[in-house]
Design an enzyme around this catalytic site. Structure first.
Site, PDB file in Angstrom:
ATOM      1  N   ILE A 142      44.846  68.686   5.545  1.00  0.00           N
ATOM      2  CA  ILE A 142      45.410  68.171   4.291  1.00  0.00           C
ATOM      3  C   ILE A 142      46.701  67.391   4.558  1.00  0.00           C
ATOM      4  O   ILE A 142      46.898  66.292   4.016  1.00  0.00           O
ATOM      5  CB  ILE A 142      45.624  69.325   3.292  1.00  0.00           C
ATOM      6  CG1 ILE A 142      44.261  69.897   2.868  1.00  0.00           C
ATOM      7  CG2 ILE A 142      46.429  68.860   2.084  1.00  0.00           C
ATOM      8  CD1 ILE A 142      44.330  71.195   2.068  1.00  0.00           C
ATOM      9  N   ALA A 217      50.327  73.801  -1.386  1.00  0.00           N
ATOM     10  CA  ALA A 217      49.870  74.767  -0.370  1.00  0.00           C
ATOM     11  C   ALA A 217      49.608  76.129  -1.014  1.00  0.00           C
ATOM     12  O   ALA A 217      48.488  76.407  -1.483  1.00  0.00           O
ATOM     13  CB  ALA A 217      50.900  74.856   0.742  1.00  0.00           C
ATOM     14  N   ARG A 218      50.606  76.960  -1.054  1.00  0.00           N
ATOM     15  CA  ARG A 218      50.542  78.270  -1.689  1.00  0.00           C
ATOM     16  C   ARG A 218      51.910  78.592  -2.273  1.00  0.00           C
ATOM     17  O   ARG A 218      52.942  78.240  -1.677  1.00  0.00           O
ATOM     18  CB  ARG A 218      50.201  79.369  -0.669  1.00  0.00           C
ATOM     19  CG  ARG A 218      48.736  79.407  -0.249  1.00  0.00           C
ATOM     20  CD  ARG A 218      47.853  80.010  -1.343  1.00  0.00           C
ATOM     21  NE  ARG A 218      46.471  80.114  -0.927  1.00  0.00           N
ATOM     22  CZ  ARG A 218      45.520  79.191  -1.124  1.00  0.00           C
ATOM     23  NH1 ARG A 218      45.818  78.069  -1.748  1.00  0.00           N
ATOM     24  NH2 ARG A 218      44.289  79.401  -0.722  1.00  0.00           N
ATOM     25  N   GLU A 247      50.317  83.513  -9.751  1.00  0.00           N
ATOM     26  CA  GLU A 247      49.396  82.804 -10.655  1.00  0.00           C
ATOM     27  C   GLU A 247      48.555  83.784 -11.451  1.00  0.00           C
ATOM     28  O   GLU A 247      48.146  84.804 -10.911  1.00  0.00           O
ATOM     29  CB  GLU A 247      48.501  81.872  -9.827  1.00  0.00           C
ATOM     30  CG  GLU A 247      49.307  80.790  -9.148  1.00  0.00           C
ATOM     31  CD  GLU A 247      48.498  79.967  -8.146  1.00  0.00           C
ATOM     32  OE1 GLU A 247      47.263  80.125  -8.087  1.00  0.00           O
ATOM     33  OE2 GLU A 247      49.098  79.177  -7.432  1.00  0.00           O
ATOM     34  N   HIS A 265      46.978  74.964 -10.175  1.00  0.00           N
ATOM     35  CA  HIS A 265      46.265  75.199  -8.902  1.00  0.00           C
ATOM     36  C   HIS A 265      44.912  74.480  -8.921  1.00  0.00           C
ATOM     37  O   HIS A 265      43.870  75.094  -8.754  1.00  0.00           O
ATOM     38  CB  HIS A 265      46.062  76.704  -8.643  1.00  0.00           C
ATOM     39  CG  HIS A 265      45.725  76.995  -7.211  1.00  0.00           C
ATOM     40  ND1 HIS A 265      46.080  78.176  -6.600  1.00  0.00           N
ATOM     41  CD2 HIS A 265      45.072  76.268  -6.260  1.00  0.00           C
ATOM     42  CE1 HIS A 265      45.650  78.162  -5.337  1.00  0.00           C
ATOM     43  NE2 HIS A 265      45.036  77.014  -5.113  1.00  0.00           N
TER      44      HIS A 265
HETATM   45  P1  NAP Z   1      44.889  73.369   8.420  1.00  0.00           P
HETATM   46  O1  NAP Z   1      44.032  72.211   8.812  1.00  0.00           O
HETATM   47  O2  NAP Z   1      44.683  74.685   9.107  1.00  0.00           O
HETATM   48  O3  NAP Z   1      46.404  72.895   8.616  1.00  0.00           O
HETATM   49  C1  NAP Z   1      47.474  73.775   8.509  1.00  0.00           C
HETATM   50  C2  NAP Z   1      48.717  73.107   9.117  1.00  0.00           C
HETATM   51  O4  NAP Z   1      49.829  73.993   8.875  1.00  0.00           O
HETATM   52  C3  NAP Z   1      48.634  72.898  10.624  1.00  0.00           C
HETATM   53  O5  NAP Z   1      49.202  71.644  10.963  1.00  0.00           O
HETATM   54  C4  NAP Z   1      49.503  74.017  11.194  1.00  0.00           C
HETATM   55  O6  NAP Z   1      50.166  73.693  12.393  1.00  0.00           O
HETATM   56  C5  NAP Z   1      50.535  74.174  10.098  1.00  0.00           C
HETATM   57  N1  NAP Z   1      51.161  75.495  10.144  1.00  0.00           N
HETATM   58  C6  NAP Z   1      50.565  76.699  10.071  1.00  0.00           C
HETATM   59  N2  NAP Z   1      51.486  77.684  10.173  1.00  0.00           N
HETATM   60  C7  NAP Z   1      52.672  77.067  10.306  1.00  0.00           C
HETATM   61  C8  NAP Z   1      54.002  77.526  10.472  1.00  0.00           C
HETATM   62  N3  NAP Z   1      54.288  78.839  10.492  1.00  0.00           N
HETATM   63  N4  NAP Z   1      54.989  76.609  10.597  1.00  0.00           N
HETATM   64  C9  NAP Z   1      54.709  75.292  10.576  1.00  0.00           C
HETATM   65  N5  NAP Z   1      53.470  74.794  10.409  1.00  0.00           N
HETATM   66  C10 NAP Z   1      52.470  75.658  10.289  1.00  0.00           C
HETATM   67  O7  NAP Z   1      44.752  73.687   6.892  1.00  0.00           O
HETATM   68  P2  NAP Z   1      44.385  72.675   5.700  1.00  0.00           P
HETATM   69  O8  NAP Z   1      42.917  72.584   5.547  1.00  0.00           O
HETATM   70  O9  NAP Z   1      45.178  71.435   5.864  1.00  0.00           O
HETATM   71  O10 NAP Z   1      44.925  73.528   4.437  1.00  0.00           O
HETATM   72  C11 NAP Z   1      46.302  73.866   4.347  1.00  0.00           C
HETATM   73  C12 NAP Z   1      46.529  74.838   3.203  1.00  0.00           C
HETATM   74  O11 NAP Z   1      46.461  74.152   1.965  1.00  0.00           O
HETATM   75  C13 NAP Z   1      45.494  75.948   3.055  1.00  0.00           C
HETATM   76  O12 NAP Z   1      45.706  77.021   3.944  1.00  0.00           O
HETATM   77  C14 NAP Z   1      45.666  76.363   1.608  1.00  0.00           C
HETATM   78  O13 NAP Z   1      46.593  77.428   1.484  1.00  0.00           O
HETATM   79  C15 NAP Z   1      46.244  75.119   0.948  1.00  0.00           C
HETATM   80  N6  NAP Z   1      45.282  74.567  -0.041  1.00  0.00           N
HETATM   81  C16 NAP Z   1      45.660  74.445  -1.343  1.00  0.00           C
HETATM   82  C17 NAP Z   1      44.766  73.941  -2.277  1.00  0.00           C
HETATM   83  C18 NAP Z   1      45.155  73.755  -3.720  1.00  0.00           C
HETATM   84  O14 NAP Z   1      44.288  73.834  -4.583  1.00  0.00           O
HETATM   85  N7  NAP Z   1      46.403  73.479  -4.018  1.00  0.00           N
HETATM   86  C19 NAP Z   1      43.465  73.590  -1.896  1.00  0.00           C
HETATM   87  C20 NAP Z   1      43.123  73.712  -0.553  1.00  0.00           C
HETATM   88  C21 NAP Z   1      44.036  74.207   0.371  1.00  0.00           C
HETATM   89  P3  NAP Z   1      49.390  73.483  13.800  1.00  0.00           P
HETATM   90  O15 NAP Z   1      48.463  72.328  13.564  1.00  0.00           O
HETATM   91  O16 NAP Z   1      50.458  73.115  14.785  1.00  0.00           O
HETATM   92  O17 NAP Z   1      48.682  74.765  14.081  1.00  0.00           O
END
Ligand code: NAP
Length: 299
Positions: A142, A217-218, A247, A265
Site C-alpha cells: 500500500i 493503516a490502523r 472503532e 474504515h
Molecule cells: P505490507 O505489504 O506488509 O507492508 C507493510 C510495510 O510496513 C512494510 O514496508 C514494512 O516494512 C512496514 N513496517 C512493518 N512494521 C514496521 C515497523 N515496526 N516500522 C516501520 N515500518 C514497518 O502491508 P500492506 O499490504 O501494504 O498493508 C499495510 C497495512 O494497511 C495493513 O497491515 C493494514 O493494517 C492496513 N490496511 C488498512 C485498510 C483500510 O481499510 N484502511 C485496508 C487494507 C490494509 P518492511 O518492508 O521493511 O518489512
C-alpha cells in the site's frame, strides 16, 4: 450428503460471501462447536489464544482483509493452524483513499461541501497540495502504491520502513525523522507490537503546525488522544483519518474540527475490491479443504 464442516463466522460479511460460505460449511455466528475447522473474520477481528484453545479441531483462520493484527499468530502456529489474508487485491483502493483524504484536508473539500449544503458560499483559502513533501510510514504494497500516486504532485517522497528499499525515494530510519522532514505523514504500516502508539506527541510535534496526518493503516498506530490534542492546539494543521483506536467509536472532538476529514474504515470498501477479497477468502478455504497450496497464506 455428508455433513458440511463447521465454520465460525466472526465478522459481518457481504451476503454473497456468506451464501458462498454456507454452500461449503455449516456456518455458526456464535457458540462454535468443538468440531469447528475454520474461522472466517475481517481485518479487525480478534482471534486470540483463548479462542484457538477452545476449538481443538480448528485448522484454518481465513481473514477477509490484509491486516491480521487481531490474530494471535504464535498461538495459531503452535497449534499448526493456518492463517490466510487478502493482500494485493485491495492495495489500489487503499492508496486511492489515502490520496483522497490528503487532498480533502489540504483543499477543504469536505468542509466546503458541508458549508454549501448549509446554504453558504464562502471561499476560505486552502493549502496547496502540489509540491508538498510526502512522508510514508510503511513502504509495502500500500505504501508503495501511495508513493506512486503522490509522486506526480511534484513534491518529494520520503519513507520509513524496517529496511531501505531499492527505490528512488528518500529513506529515513525512524518515524520522528520522517515526520520532521515531511509535510504530510501518511501511515501505511501494519498494526503490531512494533507500531503500537508509534505516532505519539513527539512525532506530532516533529510533524509541526503546517503538517497533515493521514492514517489508512490502523488506529493502533497512533496515540489518539495526542492526535486530538495536537489538532485542538493546532500544533498539526489537519488530519485525514480512515481508522480509529476503538472503532466504530470516534472522539466527539474530531467531529467538529474543520481541519479533519473522517472516513469509516472504508479503505478497501469498493464493489470491485470487496468482490475480489471475497473470491480470495473462498479460494483459500477451498484450497485448504481440497488439500492444495493456499493462495495467500500468512502462516
Ligand atoms: P505490507 O505489504 O506488509 O507492508 C507493510 C510495510 O510496513 C512494510 O514496508 C514494512 O516494512 C512496514 N513496517 C512493518 N512494521 C514496521 C515497523 N515496526 N516500522 C516501520 N515500518 C514497518 O502491508 P500492506 O499490504 O501494504 O498493508 C499495510 C497495512 O494497511 C495493513 O497491515 C493494514 O493494517 C492496513 N490496511 C488498512 C485498510 C483500510 O481499510 N484502511 C485496508 C487494507 C490494509 P518492511 O518492508 O521493511 O518489512
Amino acid at each position: 450428503m455428508a455433513d458440511l464442516p463447521d465454520l465460525y463466522l466472526i465478522a459481518d460479511m457481504a451476503p454473497d460471501l456468506v451464501a458462498a460460505l454456507e454452500q461449503r460449511f455449516t456456518v455458526h455466528r456464535s457458540d462454535p462447536p468443538a468440531t469447528t475447522r475454520a474461522i472466517c473474520g475481517g481485518g479487525s477481528s480478534v482471534v486470540d489464544a483463548a479462542l484457538i484453545e477452545r476449538l481443538p479441531a480448528l485448522e484454518i483462520i481465513a481473514i477477509n482483509g490484509v491486516g491480521y493484527d487481531g490474530v494471535d499468530l504464535n498461538a495459531a502456529k503452535a497449534r499448526g493452524v493456518r492463517v490466510t489474508n487478502t493482500p494485493d487485491v485491495l492495495t489500489d483502493d487503499v492508496a486511492d483513499l489515502a490520496i483522497g483524504l490528503w487532498l480533502a484536508v489540504e483543499r477543504r473539500i469536505a468542509v466546503n461541501d458541508a458549508a454549501m449544503r448549509d446554504g453558504g458560499w464562502a471561499v476560505p483559502l486552502a493549502r496547496r497540495a502540489s509540491g508538498r513533501k510526502i512522508g510514508i510510514f510503511g513502504l509495502g504494497r500500500i505504501g508503495h502504491a501511495i508513493a506512486k500516486r503522490a509522486a506526480p504532485f511534484g513534491g518529494e517522497i520520503l519513507y520509513t520502513a524496517r529496511s531501505e528499499k531499492p527505490v528512488a525515494w528518500r529513506f529515513l530510519p525512524d518515524i520522528t525523522a520522517l515526520a520532521a522532514a515531511c509535510d504530510v505523514l501518511i501511515l501505511a504500516a501494519p498494526g503490531s507490537a512494533g507500531t503500537q502508539g508509534i505516532v505519539d506527541a513527539a512525532v506530532l510535534a516533529a510533524l509541526g503546525n503546517e503538517g497533515v496526518l493521514v492514517n489508512v493503516a490502523r488506529g493502533s498506530l497512533v496515540d489518539q488522544a495526542a492526535v486530538v490534542a495536537a489538532l485542538e492546539k493546532r500544533t498539526i494543521a489537519g488530519a485525514g483519518l480512515d481508522v480509529f483506536a476503538d472503532e466504530p467509536a470516534v472522539p466527539d472532538a474530531l467531529k467538529t474540527m474543520p481541519q479533519v476529514v473522517l472516513s469509516p474504515h472504508q479503505g478497501s470498501a469498493t464493489v470491485e475490491t470487496r468482490a475480489a477479497m471475497a473470491a480470495l477468502v473462498l479460494a483459500n478455504l477451498d484450497a485448504h479443504l481440497g488439500g492444495s497450496p493456499l493462495p495467500s497464506a500468512v502462516i
